[in-house]
Design a protein around this motif. Structure first.
Motif, PDB file in Angstrom:
ATOM      1  N   ASN A 302       0.851  -1.243   0.108  1.00 58.39           N
ATOM      2  CA  ASN A 302       0.156   0.042   0.003  1.00 58.39           C
ATOM      3  C   ASN A 302       0.969   1.074   0.150  1.00 58.39           C
ATOM      4  O   ASN A 302       1.201   2.107   1.037  1.00 58.39           O
ATOM      5  N   ILE A 303       1.352   1.617  -1.208  1.00 57.11           N
ATOM      6  CA  ILE A 303       2.481   2.732  -1.356  1.00 57.11           C
ATOM      7  C   ILE A 303       1.709   4.070  -0.966  1.00 57.11           C
ATOM      8  O   ILE A 303       2.099   4.860  -0.590  1.00 57.11           O
ATOM      9  N   PRO A 304       0.391   4.326  -1.795  1.00 54.98           N
ATOM     10  CA  PRO A 304      -0.238   5.455  -1.473  1.00 54.98           C
ATOM     11  C   PRO A 304      -0.713   5.677  -0.036  1.00 54.98           C
ATOM     12  O   PRO A 304      -0.464   6.969   0.537  1.00 54.98           O
ATOM     13  N   ALA A 305      -0.898   4.686   0.897  1.00 56.57           N
ATOM     14  CA  ALA A 305      -0.968   4.976   2.347  1.00 56.57           C
ATOM     15  C   ALA A 305       0.246   5.309   2.997  1.00 56.57           C
ATOM     16  O   ALA A 305       0.409   6.043   3.894  1.00 56.57           O
ATOM     17  N   LEU A 306       1.414   4.721   2.403  1.00 58.49           N
ATOM     18  CA  LEU A 306       3.002   5.107   3.102  1.00 58.49           C
ATOM     19  C   LEU A 306       3.238   6.488   2.529  1.00 58.49           C
ATOM     20  O   LEU A 306       3.756   7.029   3.311  1.00 58.49           O
ATOM     21  N   GLU A 307       2.819   6.883   1.268  1.00 62.45           N
ATOM     22  CA  GLU A 307       3.065   8.270   1.009  1.00 62.45           C
ATOM     23  C   GLU A 307       2.510   9.272   1.931  1.00 62.45           C
ATOM     24  O   GLU A 307       3.025  10.366   2.321  1.00 62.45           O
ATOM     25  N   ALA A 308       1.148   8.715   2.301  1.00 65.17           N
ATOM     26  CA  ALA A 308       0.324   9.626   3.078  1.00 65.17           C
ATOM     27  C   ALA A 308       0.866   9.853   4.695  1.00 65.17           C
ATOM     28  O   ALA A 308       0.783  10.860   5.194  1.00 65.17           O
ATOM     29  N   MET A 309       1.543   8.567   5.076  1.00 69.63           N
ATOM     30  CA  MET A 309       2.050   8.529   6.394  1.00 69.63           C
ATOM     31  C   MET A 309       3.257   9.127   6.460  1.00 69.63           C
ATOM     32  O   MET A 309       3.857   9.561   7.579  1.00 69.63           O
ATOM     33  N   ALA A 310       4.134   9.284   5.340  1.00 70.03           N
ATOM     34  CA  ALA A 310       5.553   9.555   5.430  1.00 70.03           C
ATOM     35  C   ALA A 310       5.689  11.179   5.738  1.00 70.03           C
ATOM     36  O   ALA A 310       4.868  11.750   5.300  1.00 70.03           O
ATOM     37  N   LYS A 311       6.762  11.539   6.518  1.00 74.56           N
ATOM     38  CA  LYS A 311       6.944  12.972   6.734  1.00 74.56           C
ATOM     39  C   LYS A 311       7.960  13.284   5.705  1.00 74.56           C
ATOM     40  O   LYS A 311       7.828  14.473   5.028  1.00 74.56           O
ATOM     41  N   ARG A 317      19.537   5.706  -2.950  1.00 76.09           N
ATOM     42  CA  ARG A 317      20.524   5.109  -4.058  1.00 76.09           C
ATOM     43  C   ARG A 317      19.373   4.706  -5.238  1.00 76.09           C
ATOM     44  O   ARG A 317      18.191   4.627  -4.842  1.00 76.09           O
ATOM     45  N   GLN A 318      19.953   4.417  -6.293  1.00 72.71           N
ATOM     46  CA  GLN A 318      18.795   3.952  -7.338  1.00 72.71           C
ATOM     47  C   GLN A 318      18.211   2.754  -6.989  1.00 72.71           C
ATOM     48  O   GLN A 318      18.599   1.598  -6.415  1.00 72.71           O
ATOM     49  N   PHE A 319      16.819   2.978  -7.220  1.00 72.28           N
ATOM     50  CA  PHE A 319      15.819   1.830  -6.806  1.00 72.28           C
ATOM     51  C   PHE A 319      15.634   1.499  -5.197  1.00 72.28           C
ATOM     52  O   PHE A 319      14.765   0.611  -4.683  1.00 72.28           O
ATOM     53  N   VAL A 320      16.033   2.631  -4.380  1.00 73.57           N
ATOM     54  CA  VAL A 320      15.868   2.461  -2.925  1.00 73.57           C
ATOM     55  C   VAL A 320      15.491   3.759  -2.576  1.00 73.57           C
ATOM     56  O   VAL A 320      16.166   4.969  -2.555  1.00 73.57           O
ATOM     57  N   GLU A 321      13.940   3.856  -2.338  1.00 71.57           N
ATOM     58  CA  GLU A 321      13.560   5.115  -1.721  1.00 71.57           C
ATOM     59  C   GLU A 321      13.267   4.839  -0.098  1.00 71.57           C
ATOM     60  O   GLU A 321      12.714   3.946   0.435  1.00 71.57           O
ATOM     61  N   GLU A 322      13.694   6.052   0.478  1.00 77.12           N
ATOM     62  CA  GLU A 322      13.640   5.910   2.005  1.00 77.12           C
ATOM     63  C   GLU A 322      12.129   6.881   2.356  1.00 77.12           C
ATOM     64  O   GLU A 322      12.195   7.962   2.085  1.00 77.12           O
ATOM     65  N   TYR A 323      11.611   6.136   3.115  1.00 78.59           N
ATOM     66  CA  TYR A 323      10.411   6.880   3.646  1.00 78.59           C
ATOM     67  C   TYR A 323      10.580   7.208   5.269  1.00 78.59           C
ATOM     68  O   TYR A 323      10.516   6.135   6.055  1.00 78.59           O
TER      69      TYR A 323
END
Ligand SMILES: NC(=O)c1ccc[n+]([C@@H]2O[C@H](COP(=O)([O-])OP(=O)(O)OC[C@H]3O[C@@H](n4cnc5c(N)ncnc54)[C@H](O)[C@@H]3O)[C@@H](O)[C@H]2O)c1
Length: 419
Positions: A302-311, A317-323
């Motif tokens: 559930n990436i949309p939920a993670l986007e909403a929760m993340a500050k 690095r390439q292909f690694v996004e830190e939330y």
């Protein structure tokens, strides 16, 4: 739009060399290509294909072209395209290709429409996006479509749902149903290449890590066994009691995702399902947990939920996004949650795609010959095609097997003899 859309034509030469490298490992497809060159069973048929644009797919497309087909290709995922391969197909094979790695969703669908403008008589799909757009938005093209093939589990599920709703307008062969496809591609291919994608994206040591595999189907079994082989402690999550039991008997710990979330270091979904890793799981995870998906759609996380929760969110690095979460913990999403083996690595090794794509080529040939006799539903690959591919693969590997003696045939077909 011109009759192709690829990233950089200057990459064509490198693409050609990699396509040739893959071909060395695809002996069954090579044999089919040689026969197609002589017999031209696909002469003049228009095919629109929506597949991951990889070196192996290039060899399939070239095989269809040699067989006489008029082929156009688009990507079946915005992140799976190998730009050098796309450039080579356009340059060296004069094939219209519409695929750019990292394209946005609008471009992804624009490309699907571009191959539909080809007015296909046959579709070759991976995940059923092409077939879905054709049925929802381009219905004027349906009368000319004779048949199709579908590559993956998720696509087959969607197509069977369409057929059950009487919404499917032409027959489709489920390549995924072939034993020479899912036994090998889903299990050994996904198993190895998912590890490859995670390691290329992160360069982490798997040994000693707690590795959570969501889904113990064909792909999950392959991944779990390979992660264990690399020294990881593997946990399996499942919803099907039979698969869960199998995982327990295979020696894995099995538990609900909520329990696994607290102890896992690396999480991979391979279920074909929705929100298998949801916001409450991610909130419970350890600081620094890695989350990836190798199922067909990124909806498994559930990436949309993670986007909403993340500050905060940043690419570390390439292909690694830190939330960064409000609770102070960080979650790392690999490859935007898209199939990690294709996003960060090169997809399955050619040797296994040899069989999957032999099924594609022979199923298309079968469709060209027989589609008129078929109903508007999803068919399995004919058993003789499946067996023939296994026979050819064994022969190519130099492996011989026994044949039944006459006495054994008689025995196996009788009921009289006992103890
Ligand atoms: N990465 C690749 O290159 C690749 C290759 C082949 C298939 N796929 C895709 O991988 C996915 C899985 O394919 P498969 O052939 O293994 O399918 P499968 O049907 O054999 O297995 C899926 C498993 O997931 C389980 N599952 C469903 N919902 C779950 C949930 N909420 N939690 C835990 N488990 C759950 C099911 O019970 C099943 O055992 C599909 O989307 C398929 O299209 C990807």
């Amino acid at each position: 739009m011109a009759n192709y859309d690829v990233k950089d034509m200057k990459q064509a030469e490198g693409g050609r060399r990699r396509i040739e490298w893959a071909e060395r490992e695809m002996p069954v497809l090579r044999m089919i290509k040689e026969r197609f060159a002589k017999e031209r069973p696909l002469a003049g048929v228009r095919v629109s294909a929506c597949l991951h644009v990889t070196t192996e797919t290039a060899n399939l497309m070239k095989t269809l072209q040699v067989g006489g087909a008029d082929v156009m290709l688009t990507a079946s995922n915005p992140l799976s395209t190998q730009d050098d391969v796309a450039a080579s197909l356009v340059t060296h094979d004069e094939m219209p290709v519409f695929a750019v790695k990292g394209e946005d969703n609008t471009t992804y669908y624009k490309h699907i429409h571009a191959v539909l403008d080809h007015k296909p008589q046959f579709t070759m799909d991976d995940g059923a996006d092409l077939v879905s757009v054709l049925h929802k938005e381009r219905r004027e093209l349906l009368p000319e479509v004779i048949g199709g093939t579908e590559e993956t589990t998720t696509g087959v599920i969607r197509l069977r749902a369409m057929a059950a709703d009487k919404a499917l307008n032409y027959p489709i062969i489920a390549v995924n149903d072939a034993l020479t496809k899912h036994f090998f591609d889903n299990r050994y291919g996904t198993g190895q290449s998912t590890i490859d994608g995670i390691v290329r994206a992160t360069n982490i040591l798997l040994s000693g890590k707690t590795f959570v595999v969501a889904g113990y189907g064909w792909c999950g079994r392959g991944l779990a066994s390979r992660a264990r082989g690399m020294g990881a402690n593997v946990i399996v999550t499942e919803v099907d009691p039979m698969k869960a039991l199998e995982a327990v008997m295979d020696g894995y710990r099995v538990m609900p995702m909520m329990e696994a979330a607290v102890i896992g270091d690396i999480f991979v979904t391979l279920t074909g399902d929705l929100n298998v890793i949801d916001s409450h799981h991610m909130l419970a995870m350890k600081d620094g947990a890695l989350v990836a998906n190798s199922g067909h759609f990124n909806a498994e996380i559930n990436i949309p939920a993670l986007e909403a929760m993340a500050k905060n969110k940043r690419l570390v690095r390439q292909f690694v996004e830190e939330y960064q979460l409000a609770n102070g913990k960080r979650i790392f999403i690999l490859g935007e949650g898209r199939l990690i083996n294709l996003a960060a690595a090169e997809g399955h090794p050619a040797s296994v795609m040899d069989m999957s794509f032999a099924n594609q080529a022979l199923s298309l040939e079968y469709m060209v010959k027989h589609a008129a006799e078929l109903e508007k539903r999803v068919y399995s690959v004919p058993e003789d095609i499946d067996k023939e591919i296994a026979r050819l693969k064994l022969a190519a590997m130099g492996v011989q097997i026994d044949t039944l003696t006459e006495e054994q045939v008689k025995y196996l077909n009788s009921w009289e003899s006992g103890t």
